[in-house]
Motif scaffolding. Structure first.
Motif, PDB file in Angstrom:
ATOM      1  N   GLY A  55      -8.411  -0.866  -9.326  1.00 63.08           N
ATOM      2  CA  GLY A  55      -8.913  -0.238  -8.100  1.00 63.08           C
ATOM      3  C   GLY A  55      -7.867  -0.114  -7.015  1.00 63.08           C
ATOM      4  O   GLY A  55      -7.852   0.867  -6.256  1.00 63.08           O
ATOM      5  N   HIS A  56      -6.952  -1.103  -6.914  1.00 61.41           N
ATOM      6  CA  HIS A  56      -5.935  -1.070  -5.874  1.00 61.41           C
ATOM      7  C   HIS A  56      -4.970   0.103  -6.090  1.00 61.41           C
ATOM      8  O   HIS A  56      -4.716   0.882  -5.159  1.00 61.41           O
ATOM      9  CB  HIS A  56      -5.158  -2.394  -5.867  1.00 61.41           C
ATOM     10  CG  HIS A  56      -4.055  -2.445  -4.854  1.00 61.41           C
ATOM     11  ND1 HIS A  56      -4.301  -2.503  -3.498  1.00 61.41           N
ATOM     12  CD2 HIS A  56      -2.701  -2.430  -4.996  1.00 61.41           C
ATOM     13  CE1 HIS A  56      -3.146  -2.530  -2.848  1.00 61.41           C
ATOM     14  NE2 HIS A  56      -2.164  -2.487  -3.737  1.00 61.41           N
ATOM     15  N   TRP A 112      -9.814   4.014 -11.758  1.00 62.19           N
ATOM     16  CA  TRP A 112     -10.690   3.236 -10.882  1.00 62.19           C
ATOM     17  C   TRP A 112     -11.283   2.047 -11.632  1.00 62.19           C
ATOM     18  O   TRP A 112     -11.404   0.946 -11.071  1.00 62.19           O
ATOM     19  CB  TRP A 112     -11.809   4.118 -10.322  1.00 62.19           C
ATOM     20  CG  TRP A 112     -11.431   4.938  -9.128  1.00 62.19           C
ATOM     21  CD1 TRP A 112     -11.323   6.295  -9.056  1.00 62.19           C
ATOM     22  CD2 TRP A 112     -11.094   4.456  -7.826  1.00 62.19           C
ATOM     23  NE1 TRP A 112     -10.939   6.691  -7.798  1.00 62.19           N
ATOM     24  CE2 TRP A 112     -10.798   5.572  -7.010  1.00 62.19           C
ATOM     25  CE3 TRP A 112     -11.013   3.184  -7.259  1.00 62.19           C
ATOM     26  CZ2 TRP A 112     -10.436   5.461  -5.677  1.00 62.19           C
ATOM     27  CZ3 TRP A 112     -10.644   3.072  -5.916  1.00 62.19           C
ATOM     28  CH2 TRP A 112     -10.369   4.183  -5.151  1.00 62.19           C
ATOM     29  N   LYS A 148     -12.256   3.195   3.176  1.00 58.02           N
ATOM     30  CA  LYS A 148     -11.908   2.009   2.386  1.00 58.02           C
ATOM     31  C   LYS A 148     -12.355   2.146   0.934  1.00 58.02           C
ATOM     32  O   LYS A 148     -12.383   1.171   0.195  1.00 58.02           O
ATOM     33  CB  LYS A 148     -12.531   0.770   3.013  1.00 58.02           C
ATOM     34  CG  LYS A 148     -11.998   0.438   4.397  1.00 58.02           C
ATOM     35  CD  LYS A 148     -12.619  -0.827   4.945  1.00 58.02           C
ATOM     36  CE  LYS A 148     -12.062  -1.170   6.320  1.00 58.02           C
ATOM     37  NZ  LYS A 148     -12.658  -2.411   6.880  1.00 58.02           N
ATOM     38  N   HIS A 149     -12.737   3.364   0.538  1.00 56.06           N
ATOM     39  CA  HIS A 149     -13.188   3.663  -0.826  1.00 56.06           C
ATOM     40  C   HIS A 149     -14.447   2.867  -1.194  1.00 56.06           C
ATOM     41  O   HIS A 149     -14.631   2.442  -2.331  1.00 56.06           O
ATOM     42  CB  HIS A 149     -12.075   3.401  -1.847  1.00 56.06           C
ATOM     43  CG  HIS A 149     -10.844   4.193  -1.600  1.00 56.06           C
ATOM     44  ND1 HIS A 149     -10.765   5.548  -1.857  1.00 56.06           N
ATOM     45  CD2 HIS A 149      -9.636   3.842  -1.091  1.00 56.06           C
ATOM     46  CE1 HIS A 149      -9.564   5.987  -1.537  1.00 56.06           C
ATOM     47  NE2 HIS A 149      -8.868   4.986  -1.056  1.00 56.06           N
ATOM     48  N   LYS A 200     -12.009  10.691  -5.858  1.00 58.35           N
ATOM     49  CA  LYS A 200     -12.838   9.641  -5.252  1.00 58.35           C
ATOM     50  C   LYS A 200     -13.448   8.738  -6.315  1.00 58.35           C
ATOM     51  O   LYS A 200     -13.731   9.176  -7.432  1.00 58.35           O
ATOM     52  CB  LYS A 200     -13.965  10.268  -4.415  1.00 58.35           C
ATOM     53  CG  LYS A 200     -13.490  10.963  -3.157  1.00 58.35           C
ATOM     54  CD  LYS A 200     -14.665  11.563  -2.413  1.00 58.35           C
ATOM     55  CE  LYS A 200     -14.204  12.265  -1.139  1.00 58.35           C
ATOM     56  NZ  LYS A 200     -15.331  12.885  -0.417  1.00 58.35           N
ATOM     57  N   LYS A 201     -13.646   7.488  -5.927  1.00 57.57           N
ATOM     58  CA  LYS A 201     -14.341   6.544  -6.808  1.00 57.57           C
ATOM     59  C   LYS A 201     -15.812   6.905  -6.889  1.00 57.57           C
ATOM     60  O   LYS A 201     -16.436   6.807  -7.954  1.00 57.57           O
ATOM     61  CB  LYS A 201     -14.166   5.124  -6.290  1.00 57.57           C
ATOM     62  CG  LYS A 201     -14.777   4.056  -7.173  1.00 57.57           C
ATOM     63  CD  LYS A 201     -14.511   2.662  -6.612  1.00 57.57           C
ATOM     64  CE  LYS A 201     -15.102   1.576  -7.521  1.00 57.57           C
ATOM     65  NZ  LYS A 201     -14.834   0.218  -7.000  1.00 57.57           N
ATOM     66  N   HIS A 207       0.806  -1.222   0.000  1.00 56.59           N
ATOM     67  CA  HIS A 207       0.000   0.000   0.000  1.00 56.59           C
ATOM     68  C   HIS A 207       0.836   1.268   0.000  1.00 56.59           C
ATOM     69  O   HIS A 207       0.311   2.350   0.287  1.00 56.59           O
ATOM     70  CB  HIS A 207      -0.925   0.010   1.223  1.00 56.59           C
ATOM     71  CG  HIS A 207      -1.879  -1.130   1.265  1.00 56.59           C
ATOM     72  ND1 HIS A 207      -3.075  -1.124   0.597  1.00 56.59           N
ATOM     73  CD2 HIS A 207      -1.810  -2.340   1.890  1.00 56.59           C
ATOM     74  CE1 HIS A 207      -3.715  -2.260   0.812  1.00 56.59           C
ATOM     75  NE2 HIS A 207      -2.966  -3.019   1.582  1.00 56.59           N
ATOM     76  N   SER A 263      -6.787   3.436  -5.483  1.00 57.06           N
ATOM     77  CA  SER A 263      -6.986   3.794  -4.076  1.00 57.06           C
ATOM     78  C   SER A 263      -5.709   4.365  -3.466  1.00 57.06           C
ATOM     79  O   SER A 263      -5.763   5.321  -2.683  1.00 57.06           O
ATOM     80  CB  SER A 263      -7.446   2.568  -3.285  1.00 57.06           C
ATOM     81  OG  SER A 263      -6.430   1.580  -3.242  1.00 57.06           O
ATOM     82  N   ASP A 300      -5.458   8.308  -2.302  1.00 60.50           N
ATOM     83  CA  ASP A 300      -5.094   8.660  -0.926  1.00 60.50           C
ATOM     84  C   ASP A 300      -3.886   9.587  -0.893  1.00 60.50           C
ATOM     85  O   ASP A 300      -3.842  10.536  -0.097  1.00 60.50           O
ATOM     86  CB  ASP A 300      -4.793   7.390  -0.119  1.00 60.50           C
ATOM     87  CG  ASP A 300      -6.050   6.592   0.196  1.00 60.50           C
ATOM     88  OD1 ASP A 300      -7.141   7.177   0.162  1.00 60.50           O
ATOM     89  OD2 ASP A 300      -5.927   5.383   0.471  1.00 60.50           O
ATOM     90  N   GLU A 327     -17.895   8.640   0.255  1.00 58.90           N
ATOM     91  CA  GLU A 327     -16.957   7.523   0.171  1.00 58.90           C
ATOM     92  C   GLU A 327     -16.240   7.370   1.502  1.00 58.90           C
ATOM     93  O   GLU A 327     -15.708   8.344   2.039  1.00 58.90           O
ATOM     94  CB  GLU A 327     -15.944   7.792  -0.954  1.00 58.90           C
ATOM     95  CG  GLU A 327     -14.989   6.635  -1.220  1.00 58.90           C
ATOM     96  CD  GLU A 327     -14.017   6.971  -2.347  1.00 58.90           C
ATOM     97  OE1 GLU A 327     -14.356   6.680  -3.507  1.00 58.90           O
ATOM     98  OE2 GLU A 327     -12.952   7.547  -2.059  1.00 58.90           O
TER      99      GLU A 327
END
Length: 582
Positions: A432-433, A428, A566-567, A468-469, A337, A436, A440, A563
């Protein structure tokens, strides 16, 4: 502790002679806090640059000045020096440094520039605290005097805290009595009293500090932790004794460390390492080991073998697996991460713990001052300079953002707001990983107004929402609250209901939800299903919701979407109005 309480009448006047400058700064601390809470707003009704600098300076200067004066007095006492120059140099140096830090903090335009200054202040306070403990005994050939001094300080803190708590309780009761008699809710007396605590607590602590010579001459002896309980039953007397350390603490610690090892080994085998859990378990294990080793220190330094010495040595090895597990967990978290400031500091702390455990497992006793040198070096490097948590984190984040932009085909910077929205939307949908992580990082840098971020994205856009997603939505519609019973309807109910996320369903730009109306005459409830098209929200036209057997006249309807960390999408819908039923 009760012995210290009895000695306070004589030790407090002696403390004024022994630490005059430190106690003067203790009084200054109280005056500074009173002025910040009550006087500063009156002297400066409008916030000016000078008032902001003064506010910050009064917040950071007095406490550190008191600790520096206290530390300098103890070091001079250990060296049999009565010169005034060391106190003048240390006090003036901190005065100049604190003013410079206050000016830099206020002149900084954003939190990104203020954060390193805060880290410098934290580092200074940490080093002052360490110097207070280790400074007077730095030239000692062993830790015996340090051990005696540390235990005496802990006892003095307990006694001082006990008195301060009683003082606060008495003052609160006195304030409550005055308010009850005068029917007043003013809490100025209590506020003033709690500020005075900043003087009372340090003065009491200083009063119970033993002399350096007394600590140096004291020979560490193992305290008796055996408790004897006597019982008398039917004219017969029974007595039994137990060691509170060996018979209570050690068995509990054994159970705890076995559970920790089972948890850590299972996590390693499954390669599922919760970072926070493993880290705090490691800190807990280390704290227990340090407590036992402190209690058994007199036995550890003896050349003869004893059960206490063996127990302390065995406990040193129980830290190995927890420390290794938490270090692996942090490295795994960083690799999956990316790095953050907290993870960077935690990793530095784990590196220190690894060094500490290795030194602790060596049969030959290592002086604690060498361990503390390593700790100070890691702390300073982690908080200040080019290798600090802030500098490393920003550099890694900006490189990752640029790398992701290039991989998505963007080479011309900064992006327009339209391209920025498209970049995050495509990212996104694609990964997605990665999205995110980048989102952030962008939000964190944007919240700190880091200038280098705006080399890639538009500065005046709301990057926190764009990245943001699920975009933030807060839409509401209000209508007339006057209602008339429709034809063919005989019942009605006033409704105020908030639908949770799991009660809302979206299909083809239409929001569906069902309201359960409970029947007061039975335990059953009737469910009415409604829907609102997206176009109705855009037109601000949601007055009536109709379904089979019911008609809902809307007074107020509010939809929110946001959101979480954890999105994941969170939503709710608040509905107010009259439900008419056939």
């Amino acid at each position: 502790m009760f012995k210290l309480l009895k000695e306070y009448p004589t030790s407090i006047p002696a403390a004024f002679k022994r630490f005059p400058l430190a106690i003067a700064f203790a009084f200054l601390t109280s005056v500074a806090f009173i002025f910040c809470l009550d006087g500063l707003p009156k002297v400066f009704p409008t916030r000016t640059i000078f008032s902001q600098i003064l506010d910050i300076w009064l917040f950071i200067y007095p406490v550190a000045a008191m600790l520096i004066a206290f530390t300098t007095s103890l070091i001079q006492e250990s060296r049999k020096s009565t010169r005034k120059m060391p106190q003048i140099l240390t006090s003036v140096s901190w005065l100049v440094i604190s003013v410079i830090l206050s000016l830099c903090f206020i002149s900084a335009d954003n939190w990104g520039d203020k954060e390193p200054i805060v880290h410098i202040i934290i580092c200074i306070y940490s080093l002052i605290g360490i110097a207070l403990i280790y400074g007077p005994f730095w030239n000692q050939k062993n830790d015996n005097a340090l051990w005696a001094f540390g235990n005496k300080i802990i006892d003095s803190i307990y006694a001082s805290f006990f008195i301060v708590i009683l003082f606060c309780i008495a003052l609160s009761a006195f304030q409550a009595a005055i308010n009850a008699i005068s029917n007043n809710t003013d809490s100025s007396l209590a506020s003033f009293g709690f500020v005075i605590v900043f003087t009372l607590f340090p003065v009491l602590c200083m009063a119970s500090i033993p002399s350096i010579d007394k600590c140096t001459e004291e020979t560490p002896t193992l305290e008796n932790s055996v408790t004897t309980i006597k019982l008398k039953i039917k004219s017969r007397q029974f007595s039994f004794s137990f060691d509170s350390i060996k018979h209570i603490f050690l068995p509990l610690y054994t159970i705890f460390i076995v559970l920790v090892h089972i948890y850590d080994i299972t996590a390693l085998l499954q390669w599922n390492l919760p970072t926070k859990t493993t880290f705090f378990l490691t800190v807990s294990v280390l704290a227990c080991v340090l407590i036992i080793q402190n209690i058994y220190y007199p036995a550890i330094i003896q050349p003869e073998h004893s059960s206490e010495k063996t127990i302390a040595r065995v406990l040193s090895y129980t830290c190995i697996i927890p420390v290794v597990t938490s270090t692996i967990a942090i490295i795994q978290r960083i690799s999956e991460h990316s790095i953050t400031s907290s993870l960077y500091v935690a990793l530095g702390f784990c590196i220190f713990l690894c060094i500490f455990v290795i030194l602790n497992c060596i049969p030959k006793t290592v002086l604690s001052k060498y361990v503390i040198i390593i700790f100070c070096a890691i702390t300073t490097v982690s908080l200040i300079g080019p290798f600090s948590a802030t500098s490393i984190t920003r550099s890694v984040w900006l490189k990752n953002i640029e790398k992701t932009l290039v991989s998505e085909g963007y080479t011309a910077y900064p992006l327009s707001e339209k391209d920025t929205k498209k970049f995050f939307s495509d990212l996104w949908d694609k990964d997605g990983h990665t999205a995110s992580i980048v989102a952030d990082q962008v939000k964190a840098l944007h919240s700190r107004s880091i200038e280098k971020l705006y080399q890639y994205f538009p500065e005046n856009s709301d990057l926190a929402d764009i990245s943001k997603k699920y975009p933030t939505i807060n839409d509401s519609i209000r209508n007339n609250s006057i209602h008339t019973m429709p034809e063919n309807f005989s019942k009605f109910a006033f409704v105020v209901y908030t639908f949770k996320h799991e009660e809302l369903v979206t299909r083809n730009d239409t929001l569906f939800f069902s309201y359960p109306l409970k029947d007061t005459a039975s335990t059953r409830s009737k469910v009415f299903s409604f829907y609102t098209p997206k176009q109705s929200w855009l037109d601000k036209d949601i007055k009536v919701l109709e379904t089979e057997g019911a008609r809902f006249e809307v007074e107020d309807i509010r939809f929110r979407q946001w959101e979480n960390k954890k999105h994941q999408r969170e939503r709710d819908l608040r509905l107010v109005g009259i439900l008419f039923m056939e």
